[in-house]
Enzyme design. Structure first.
Site, mmCIF file in Angstrom:
data_model
loop_
_atom_site.group_PDB
_atom_site.id
_atom_site.type_symbol
_atom_site.label_atom_id
_atom_site.label_comp_id
_atom_site.label_asym_id
_atom_site.label_seq_id
_atom_site.Cartn_x
_atom_site.Cartn_y
_atom_site.Cartn_z
ATOM 1 N N GLY A 15 0.814 -1.211 0.000
ATOM 2 C CA GLY A 15 0.000 0.000 0.000
ATOM 3 C C GLY A 15 0.846 1.259 0.000
ATOM 4 O O GLY A 15 0.669 2.154 -0.848
ATOM 5 N N LEU A 16 1.786 1.341 0.947
ATOM 6 C CA LEU A 16 2.640 2.527 1.042
ATOM 7 C C LEU A 16 3.614 2.589 -0.135
ATOM 8 O O LEU A 16 3.888 3.669 -0.678
ATOM 9 C CB LEU A 16 3.392 2.459 2.385
ATOM 10 C CG LEU A 16 4.094 3.679 2.911
ATOM 11 C CD1 LEU A 16 3.256 4.932 2.800
ATOM 12 C CD2 LEU A 16 4.476 3.440 4.373
ATOM 13 N N LEU A 50 13.152 -11.044 0.974
ATOM 14 C CA LEU A 50 14.232 -10.435 1.764
ATOM 15 C C LEU A 50 15.067 -11.506 2.462
ATOM 16 O O LEU A 50 16.173 -11.233 2.920
ATOM 17 C CB LEU A 50 13.650 -9.463 2.796
ATOM 18 C CG LEU A 50 13.092 -8.153 2.210
ATOM 19 C CD1 LEU A 50 12.142 -7.478 3.203
ATOM 20 C CD2 LEU A 50 14.223 -7.210 1.815
ATOM 21 N N GLY A 71 8.077 -6.162 4.172
ATOM 22 C CA GLY A 71 7.913 -7.023 5.343
ATOM 23 C C GLY A 71 6.453 -7.179 5.688
ATOM 24 O O GLY A 71 5.567 -6.692 4.981
ATOM 25 N N ASN A 110 4.447 3.056 14.917
ATOM 26 C CA ASN A 110 3.926 3.438 16.246
ATOM 27 C C ASN A 110 3.824 2.212 17.166
ATOM 28 O O ASN A 110 3.870 2.356 18.390
ATOM 29 C CB ASN A 110 2.581 4.146 16.097
ATOM 30 C CG ASN A 110 1.457 3.242 15.629
ATOM 31 O OD1 ASN A 110 0.809 2.573 16.423
ATOM 32 N ND2 ASN A 110 1.212 3.213 14.324
ATOM 33 N N TYR A 143 4.823 -8.021 15.852
ATOM 34 C CA TYR A 143 5.087 -7.057 14.782
ATOM 35 C C TYR A 143 5.818 -5.825 15.335
ATOM 36 O O TYR A 143 6.861 -5.407 14.810
ATOM 37 C CB TYR A 143 3.755 -6.672 14.118
ATOM 38 C CG TYR A 143 3.816 -5.438 13.262
ATOM 39 C CD1 TYR A 143 4.529 -5.430 12.068
ATOM 40 C CD2 TYR A 143 3.166 -4.263 13.645
ATOM 41 C CE1 TYR A 143 4.594 -4.279 11.289
ATOM 42 C CE2 TYR A 143 3.220 -3.130 12.871
ATOM 43 C CZ TYR A 143 3.937 -3.139 11.697
ATOM 44 O OH TYR A 143 4.011 -2.000 10.919
ATOM 45 N N LYS A 147 9.782 -4.138 14.861
ATOM 46 C CA LYS A 147 10.136 -2.744 14.547
ATOM 47 C C LYS A 147 11.111 -2.209 15.582
ATOM 48 O O LYS A 147 12.019 -1.440 15.264
ATOM 49 C CB LYS A 147 8.865 -1.888 14.475
ATOM 50 C CG LYS A 147 7.915 -2.295 13.352
ATOM 51 C CD LYS A 147 8.580 -2.181 11.989
ATOM 52 C CE LYS A 147 7.626 -2.509 10.853
ATOM 53 N NZ LYS A 147 8.259 -2.414 9.533
ATOM 54 N N ARG A 181 -9.048 7.002 15.959
ATOM 55 C CA ARG A 181 -7.639 7.005 16.389
ATOM 56 C C ARG A 181 -6.725 7.569 15.310
ATOM 57 O O ARG A 181 -5.788 8.318 15.583
ATOM 58 C CB ARG A 181 -7.244 5.571 16.750
ATOM 59 C CG ARG A 181 -5.765 5.391 16.981
ATOM 60 C CD ARG A 181 -5.462 3.942 17.378
ATOM 61 N NE ARG A 181 -4.051 3.664 17.315
ATOM 62 C CZ ARG A 181 -3.417 3.255 16.233
ATOM 63 N NH1 ARG A 181 -4.082 3.050 15.095
ATOM 64 N NH2 ARG A 181 -2.123 3.025 16.268
HETATM 65 P P1 NAI Z 1 1.877 -3.709 2.986
HETATM 66 O O1 NAI Z 1 1.629 -4.976 3.719
HETATM 67 O O2 NAI Z 1 0.813 -3.176 2.116
HETATM 68 O O3 NAI Z 1 3.200 -3.852 2.122
HETATM 69 C C1 NAI Z 1 4.325 -4.573 2.541
HETATM 70 C C2 NAI Z 1 4.975 -5.182 1.297
HETATM 71 O O4 NAI Z 1 6.126 -5.921 1.717
HETATM 72 C C3 NAI Z 1 4.048 -6.145 0.549
HETATM 73 O O5 NAI Z 1 3.936 -5.762 -0.806
HETATM 74 C C4 NAI Z 1 4.715 -7.485 0.705
HETATM 75 O O6 NAI Z 1 4.588 -8.329 -0.445
HETATM 76 C C5 NAI Z 1 6.171 -7.104 0.934
HETATM 77 N N1 NAI Z 1 6.879 -8.152 1.662
HETATM 78 C C6 NAI Z 1 6.419 -8.864 2.736
HETATM 79 N N2 NAI Z 1 7.340 -9.781 3.080
HETATM 80 C C7 NAI Z 1 8.381 -9.652 2.243
HETATM 81 C C8 NAI Z 1 9.603 -10.332 2.094
HETATM 82 N N3 NAI Z 1 9.941 -11.349 2.905
HETATM 83 N N4 NAI Z 1 10.421 -9.964 1.101
HETATM 84 C C9 NAI Z 1 10.079 -8.942 0.272
HETATM 85 N N5 NAI Z 1 8.934 -8.256 0.352
HETATM 86 C C10 NAI Z 1 8.093 -8.601 1.335
HETATM 87 O O7 NAI Z 1 2.286 -2.646 4.098
HETATM 88 P P2 NAI Z 1 2.293 -1.053 3.985
HETATM 89 O O8 NAI Z 1 1.106 -0.511 4.645
HETATM 90 O O9 NAI Z 1 2.604 -0.674 2.587
HETATM 91 O O10 NAI Z 1 3.528 -0.702 4.927
HETATM 92 C C11 NAI Z 1 4.838 -0.587 4.403
HETATM 93 C C12 NAI Z 1 5.827 -0.602 5.569
HETATM 94 O O11 NAI Z 1 5.555 0.494 6.437
HETATM 95 C C13 NAI Z 1 5.764 -1.859 6.425
HETATM 96 O O12 NAI Z 1 7.089 -2.179 6.852
HETATM 97 C C14 NAI Z 1 4.927 -1.445 7.611
HETATM 98 O O13 NAI Z 1 5.257 -2.187 8.761
HETATM 99 C C15 NAI Z 1 5.325 0.024 7.754
HETATM 100 N N6 NAI Z 1 4.266 0.798 8.361
HETATM 101 C C16 NAI Z 1 3.160 1.137 7.630
HETATM 102 C C17 NAI Z 1 2.159 1.896 8.187
HETATM 103 C C18 NAI Z 1 0.988 2.366 7.383
HETATM 104 O O14 NAI Z 1 0.183 3.119 7.925
HETATM 105 N N7 NAI Z 1 0.839 1.967 6.127
HETATM 106 C C19 NAI Z 1 2.228 2.306 9.593
HETATM 107 C C20 NAI Z 1 3.433 1.915 10.273
HETATM 108 C C21 NAI Z 1 4.423 1.203 9.652
HETATM 109 C C1 15L Z 2 1.022 -0.152 11.283
HETATM 110 O O1 15L Z 2 2.153 -0.336 11.722
HETATM 111 C C2 15L Z 2 0.465 -0.965 10.180
HETATM 112 O O2 15L Z 2 1.459 -1.384 9.259
HETATM 113 C C3 15L Z 2 -0.636 -0.243 9.427
HETATM 114 O O3 15L Z 2 -1.310 -1.168 8.597
HETATM 115 C C4 15L Z 2 -1.627 0.417 10.386
HETATM 116 O O4 15L Z 2 -2.257 -0.576 11.098
HETATM 117 C C5 15L Z 2 -0.877 1.344 11.333
HETATM 118 O O5 15L Z 2 0.220 0.707 11.959
HETATM 119 C C6 15L Z 2 -1.785 1.916 12.432
HETATM 120 O O6 15L Z 2 -1.437 1.825 13.601
HETATM 121 O O7 15L Z 2 -2.808 2.504 12.082
#
Ligand code: NAI
Ligand code: 15L
Length: 274
Positions: A15-16, A50, A71, A110, A143, A147, A181
């Protein structure tokens, strides 16, 4: 450090990652993409786990910096988190050290500090009530633990090897906030790109930890270390407040899932909306 031009974006299919693929090229970056899954419309993206050290080393070769989003992004069994987030992040840092990549922007969360109490008070909070950047690490999930490990890894690679990092404890980065939130934690995608750009270009960051959100009226945490990088947030979740509060109600004092920064991640199992 000279301004990075080629940046490896891990988690590019997520997503991000998808939001940043759209926004970061406007800052002049050429992105190299990596994900476990194919990245739609991007046939040159590296499709790799990874966990695959050789593939990770090849993917980091020649880039000026890395934004590490790849991840597992929600709670999962420990064995899965261990492989993707703990070993995967280690493999990436080790490959960056071996290939001389000078800086990594690490997507922390967070949830590394999720058991800290939600700050209370009138909106906007008095600055003294905001969660400080040196709040204790209190992960709310496996999770969140991963982090917390990632932040320690970033500090270790700076102290031992001079590899710089910015650990961004992202709040909630989605096109719109979807819970009450998130009104406090929302980072608009445009502010996300602003913050990543600041983290990539600020001079001499060592290992810097920042909270990642927009300048929300209902902000819960201190953005000063992010601002010190040159980040100037321009968005605020407040226009979404009336509708979300009408649908979901205000956060309640007696509700366990409303008591902490990490929201419903502290409940077992975590439940939506966070
Ligand atoms: P997401 O789940 O949509 O994307 C994560 C991507 O990592 C996926 O495309 C997945 O295929 C890939 N992935 C998972 N395991 C893998 C591996 N072993 N090797 C290679 N690629 C792998 O998550 P999102 O929302 O895009 O978040 C991106 C990052 O930001 C994550 O690390 C998440 O923990 C962190 N994050 C995101 C937040 C948010 O609000 N979107 C909030 C806090 C942290
Ligand atoms: C995260 O760390 C998650 O990756 C994201 O999907 C949201 O759940 C976010 O925190 C949150 O706290 O809203």
């Amino acid at each position: 450090m000279p301004a990075p031009r080629t940046v490896l974006l891990t988690g590019a299919a997520g997503g991000l990652g998808t939001l940043m693929r759209d926004l970061l090229p406007d800052y002049g970056y050429t992105l190299r993409l990596l994900d476990l899954r194919p990245v739609e419309g991007e046939p040159d993206a590296v499709v790799a786990d990874l966990a695959d050290k050789a593939a990770v080393r090849e993917a980091v070769r020649g880039v000026d910096a890395i934004i590490h989003l790849g991840g597992i992004s929600l709670e999962a069994p420990f064995e899965k988190i261990l492989k993707a987030n703990i070993e995967g992040t280690y493999n990436l840092y080790e490959a960056a050290r071996e290939e001389g990549v000078p800086r990594i922007v690490f997507a922390s969360s967070n949830h590394a500090v999720g058991y800290n109490p939600r700050p209370r008070g009138d909106t906007p909070l008095d600055p003294s009530a905001l969660i400080p950047i040196d709040a204790p690490r209190r992960p709310d999930t496996f999770y969140g633990l991963s982090k917390s490990f990632g932040e320690d890894l970033a500090q270790f690679y700076w102290d031992k090897h001079g590899l710089e990092s910015v650990s961004v404890r992202i709040g909630s980065c989605f096109p719109e906030p979807t819970s009450v939130r998130m009104l406090s934690l929302w980072m608009s995608p445009a502010d996300g790109a602003r913050l990543f750009h600041a983290a990539l270009t600020s001079q001499e960051v060592g290992h810097t930890v920042v909270y990642g959100s927009s300048a929300n009226t209902r902000l819960w945490w201190d953005l000063s270390t992010a601002r010190a990088l040159g980040y100037k947030p321009q968005d605020d979740s407040e226009p979404y407040a009336e509708k979300l509060i009408a649908e979901q109600g205000e956060l309640q004092d007696g509700n366990e899932g409303h008591a902490h920064l990490g929201g419903q991640f502290v409940t077992d199992p975590p439940i939506w909306p966070y």
